[in-house]
Write a protein that holds these residues in place. Structure first.
Motif, short mmCIF file in Angstrom:
data_model
loop_
_atom_site.label_atom_id
_atom_site.label_comp_id
_atom_site.label_asym_id
_atom_site.label_seq_id
_atom_site.Cartn_x
_atom_site.Cartn_y
_atom_site.Cartn_z
N VAL A 297 0.81 -1.21 0.00
CA VAL A 297 0.00 0.00 0.00
C VAL A 297 0.85 1.27 0.00
N GLU A 298 0.14 2.40 -0.05
CA GLU A 298 0.72 3.74 0.09
C GLU A 298 1.63 4.14 -1.07
N LEU A 299 1.09 4.03 -2.26
CA LEU A 299 1.68 4.64 -3.45
C LEU A 299 0.82 5.84 -3.80
N TYR A 300 1.46 6.96 -4.09
CA TYR A 300 0.73 8.19 -4.41
C TYR A 300 0.96 8.56 -5.87
N PRO A 301 0.10 8.11 -6.77
CA PRO A 301 0.33 8.32 -8.21
C PRO A 301 0.42 9.77 -8.63
N VAL A 302 -0.15 10.67 -7.84
CA VAL A 302 -0.10 12.08 -8.23
C VAL A 302 1.21 12.73 -7.81
N THR A 303 2.07 11.97 -7.13
CA THR A 303 3.37 12.48 -6.74
C THR A 303 4.33 12.33 -7.92
N PRO A 304 5.18 13.33 -8.21
CA PRO A 304 6.12 13.20 -9.32
C PRO A 304 6.96 11.92 -9.19
N LEU A 305 7.21 11.27 -10.29
CA LEU A 305 8.01 10.04 -10.37
C LEU A 305 7.34 8.85 -9.69
N ALA A 306 6.03 8.94 -9.46
CA ALA A 306 5.35 7.85 -8.78
C ALA A 306 5.42 6.54 -9.56
N GLU A 307 5.58 6.63 -10.87
CA GLU A 307 5.59 5.40 -11.67
C GLU A 307 6.73 4.48 -11.23
N ARG A 308 7.85 5.04 -10.76
CA ARG A 308 8.94 4.18 -10.29
C ARG A 308 8.48 3.32 -9.12
N SER A 309 7.65 3.87 -8.26
CA SER A 309 7.15 3.10 -7.13
C SER A 309 6.17 2.03 -7.57
N ALA A 310 5.44 2.26 -8.64
CA ALA A 310 4.56 1.22 -9.17
C ALA A 310 5.38 0.02 -9.62
N HIS A 311 6.52 0.30 -10.22
CA HIS A 311 7.40 -0.80 -10.62
C HIS A 311 7.94 -1.54 -9.39
N LEU A 312 8.30 -0.81 -8.36
CA LEU A 312 8.75 -1.43 -7.11
C LEU A 312 7.68 -2.37 -6.57
N GLN A 313 6.43 -1.93 -6.58
CA GLN A 313 5.37 -2.75 -6.02
C GLN A 313 5.05 -3.94 -6.93
N ALA A 314 5.18 -3.76 -8.23
CA ALA A 314 5.01 -4.90 -9.12
C ALA A 314 6.06 -5.96 -8.82
N TRP A 315 7.32 -5.53 -8.65
CA TRP A 315 8.40 -6.46 -8.28
C TRP A 315 8.06 -7.15 -6.96
N ALA A 316 7.60 -6.39 -5.99
CA ALA A 316 7.35 -6.94 -4.65
C ALA A 316 6.35 -8.08 -4.69
N THR A 317 5.27 -7.92 -5.45
CA THR A 317 4.28 -8.99 -5.54
C THR A 317 4.87 -10.21 -6.24
N ILE A 318 5.74 -9.97 -7.22
CA ILE A 318 6.38 -11.09 -7.91
C ILE A 318 7.25 -11.88 -6.94
N TYR A 319 8.05 -11.19 -6.13
CA TYR A 319 8.95 -11.88 -5.20
C TYR A 319 8.15 -12.69 -4.17
#
Length: 333
Positions: A297-319
């Motif tokens: 949780v706690e990703l803020y898409p309206v924050t600049p560069l938020a897309e990098r955190s979406a990738h982090l969370q995608a990786w996290a679910t994979i692991y």
């Protein structure tokens, strides 16, 4: 060839376009089949979104309701193979995407939490592991309620990866705020305080009162400083031992700010956290040890560069699911 190469761009776009759609142009997580209800088809794990944004505790950080969509779009870039562990999660796991929890009015917090609990319960009763893409952190107790509903006599241990205790009784007059879920969690009959582990705590957004509340409920606090001094493996083994001591089931909840802000620019601005590779190792290990669910949780898409955190969370679910695919129950069908 790297997907970052310009020549690969059409390939990436083509892959994204070919994946099943959850809604609109949003692909399913990692391209897995889309289902309309838990149990519709056999699944070992079910991914679903919780597009919930409750009380915003700091005005410049919001938009959590947009996160599930962003994470799914990021996940379109990846597959299930994790080379450092030599594991492909799809070799032993059938995974499906349930779409997002249908939430009522954003002003009706109790109804929203009830909808999450209903979805989590249905996923557990189907025999699948839930992976919830938040959303803000309010709904941990409802996820654990769903797990406990499968067997009310079993006790649940919780590994809470976060920079913050999130155990305030209320925020203003709101007991469902994102800084309150651990307090609500500790009130559940099937969760013993001594099986709650706060992992990665740090920083001045915490308070002495919250620290005292953690001690009072019997929770264990493993700070980011302790992790850094001891090493991730030693700290993780202690955390898992405590969370599972006398508990029958393990649940893992992840706030993105457990990761240092330098690697998580779309999350809260909390520095001094663990590294992404440490998060992935914790989640892989928890999955391999039989954890029965997770949220991130706690990703803020309206924050600049938020897309990098979406990738982090995608990786996290994979692991996490890669770890789950190595559990002994999956080796001996």
């Amino acid at each position: 060839m790297s997907y970052d190469d310009e020549s690969a761009a059409p390939m990436v776009a083509g892959r994204a376009a070919s994946l099943p759609r959850v809604y609109g142009d949003t692909p399913s997580w990692l391209g897995v089949p889309v289902i309309s209800r838990a149990g519709e088809r056999p699944a070992d794990a079910i991914v679903f979104g919780v597009p919930w944004e409750g009380t915003v505790t700091w005005g410049s950080f919001g938009g959590c309701e947009l996160s599930p969509r962003m994470i799914r779009h990021a996940a379109a870039r990846y597959g299930g193979y994790v080379p450092e562990y030599e594991v492909n999660l799809f070799d032993t796991l059938d995974v499906a995407d349930l779409g997002d929890v249908a939430l009522p009015s954003p002003h009706d917090e109790e109804a929203a939490m009830a909808a999450v609990a209903k979805t989590a319960t249905a996923v557990y009763q189907s025999g699948a592991i839930p992976v919830a893409l938040g959303g803000d952190h309010a709904f941990i107790p409802e996820m654990v309620m769903g797990l406990a509903a499968t067997d009310p006599h079993k006790r649940v241990g919780v590994l809470h990866l976060d920079a913050h205790f999130d155990n305030a009784p209320v925020f203003g007059d709101d007991r469902y705020a994102r800084c309150c879920p651990i307090h609500r969690l500790a009130q559940l009959d099937h969760v013993a305080g001594r099986n709650i582990v706060h992992f990665g705590i740090r920083g001045p957004r915490n308070s002495a009162a919250q620290h005292a509340a953690a001690r009072e409920m019997g929770a264990t606090v493993i700070s980011a400083l302790s992790i850094r001094r001891r090493g991730i493996d030693d700290a993780l083994e202690e955390a898992l031992a405590i969370a599972t001591d006398g508990a029958d089931l393990l649940y893992v909840t992840v706030c993105s700010d457990v990761v240092d802000a330098g690697f998580n620019p779309g999350g809260p601005a909390d520095f001094g956290g663990i590294y992404p590779w440490e998060l992935f190792h914790v989640l892989f290990t928890a999955g391999a040890r039989g954890a029965r669910g997770m949220d991130i949780v706690e990703l803020y898409p309206v924050t600049p560069l938020a897309e990098r955190s979406a990738h982090l969370q995608a990786w996290a679910t994979i692991y996490f699911l890669a770890g789950a695919s190595t559990h002994p129950s999956k080796r001996n069908p």
